[in-house]
Design a protein around this motif. Structure first.
Motif, PDB file in Angstrom:
ATOM      1  N   ILE A 167      -2.107  -1.145  14.446  1.00 39.68           N
ATOM      2  CA  ILE A 167      -1.352  -0.681  13.089  1.00 39.68           C
ATOM      3  C   ILE A 167      -0.914  -1.935  12.122  1.00 39.68           C
ATOM      4  O   ILE A 167      -1.317  -1.872  10.958  1.00 39.68           O
ATOM      5  N   GLU A 168      -0.261  -2.494  12.944  1.00 40.94           N
ATOM      6  CA  GLU A 168       0.453  -3.737  12.232  1.00 40.94           C
ATOM      7  C   GLU A 168      -0.609  -4.824  11.582  1.00 40.94           C
ATOM      8  O   GLU A 168      -0.692  -4.968  10.431  1.00 40.94           O
ATOM      9  N   HIS A 169      -1.524  -4.887  12.431  1.00 43.00           N
ATOM     10  CA  HIS A 169      -2.773  -6.086  12.069  1.00 43.00           C
ATOM     11  C   HIS A 169      -3.326  -5.111  10.708  1.00 43.00           C
ATOM     12  O   HIS A 169      -3.921  -6.030   9.912  1.00 43.00           O
ATOM     13  N   ARG A 170      -3.729  -4.035  10.992  1.00 38.48           N
ATOM     14  CA  ARG A 170      -4.502  -3.528   9.780  1.00 38.48           C
ATOM     15  C   ARG A 170      -3.740  -3.185   8.568  1.00 38.48           C
ATOM     16  O   ARG A 170      -4.364  -3.655   7.436  1.00 38.48           O
ATOM     17  N   ALA A 171      -2.351  -3.056   8.672  1.00 38.86           N
ATOM     18  CA  ALA A 171      -1.491  -2.848   7.628  1.00 38.86           C
ATOM     19  C   ALA A 171      -1.487  -4.218   6.919  1.00 38.86           C
ATOM     20  O   ALA A 171      -1.571  -4.550   5.555  1.00 38.86           O
ATOM     21  N   ARG A 219      -4.832  -8.033   1.017  1.00 38.97           N
ATOM     22  CA  ARG A 219      -5.746  -7.903  -0.137  1.00 38.97           C
ATOM     23  C   ARG A 219      -5.072  -7.643  -1.402  1.00 38.97           C
ATOM     24  O   ARG A 219      -5.611  -8.114  -2.530  1.00 38.97           O
ATOM     25  N   ARG A 220      -4.150  -6.933  -1.492  1.00 37.70           N
ATOM     26  CA  ARG A 220      -3.266  -6.445  -2.518  1.00 37.70           C
ATOM     27  C   ARG A 220      -2.174  -5.716  -2.189  1.00 37.70           C
ATOM     28  O   ARG A 220      -1.819  -5.398  -1.063  1.00 37.70           O
ATOM     29  N   GLU A 221      -1.245  -5.717  -3.079  1.00 37.98           N
ATOM     30  CA  GLU A 221       0.269  -5.019  -2.728  1.00 37.98           C
ATOM     31  C   GLU A 221      -0.220  -3.505  -2.506  1.00 37.98           C
ATOM     32  O   GLU A 221      -1.185  -2.998  -3.307  1.00 37.98           O
ATOM     33  N   HIS A 222       0.294  -2.826  -1.553  1.00 39.50           N
ATOM     34  CA  HIS A 222       0.215  -1.392  -1.519  1.00 39.50           C
ATOM     35  C   HIS A 222       1.638  -0.838  -1.510  1.00 39.50           C
ATOM     36  O   HIS A 222       2.521  -1.254  -0.992  1.00 39.50           O
TER      37      HIS A 222
END
Length: 157
Positions: free
Chosen positions: A12-16, A22-25
């Motif tokens: 999960i951390e890797h994906r987040a 890529r951009r702020e979320h």
């Protein structure tokens, strides 16, 4: 079982982190995207908390960036506010950060009009309504649209 939970948290951390690279979320956006990937809610919340503590994810930073970008693209306060609410940002934060921008919304609406239609007022009422509708759809308030159009008419006369 514990090893699986740790692997989930790492995945999960890797994906987040990949998404944030890529951009702020907003936190809500990240949560939605991670849930769509099939991750469980509890470890997602744990990771989002960790990312916020590290300063890697911030709803305030996301909101400031989003507002600036949308203003630069000629959007009005209604559209910006609506979009941010859809992204899970608290209304109080939206209002605070929109006010901090000190944007001249009438001038922004006028610039958007000129960019799209030029400096010439509409030839007839039907065309005028179409042009004003464009500004309403961009999220400007009725008073802002009317005042911006009035300024354009004054330039012509």
């Amino acid at each position: 079982m514990k090893a699986d939970a740790e692997e989930d948290v790492k995945a999960i951390e890797h994906r987040a982190v990949h998404l944030l690279g890529r951009r702020e979320h907003s936190a809500a956006e990240l949560k939605r995207k991670l849930r769509q990937k099939g991750f469980a809610a509890e470890p997602i919340d744990e990771v989002l908390e960790l990312l916020a503590e590290r300063g890697w994810q911030s709803d305030q930073r996301f909101t400031e960036s989003y507002i600036r970008q949308r203003i630069e693209n000629g959007y009005g306060p209604l559209k910006i506010r609506f979009d941010l609410q859809q992204k899970g940002i608290a209304s109080s934060m939206i209002e605070e950060l929109l006010a901090a921008q000190e944007t001249d919304w009438v001038e922004l609406a006028r610039q958007r009009y000129v960019r799209r239609f030029g400096e010439t007022p509409a030839a007839d009422e039907k065309e005028r309504a179409r042009r004003l509708r464009h500004l309403y759809q961009r999220g400007f308030l009725p008073d802002q649209v009317r005042t911006a159009y009035h300024r354009i008419e004054q330039q012509e006369g």
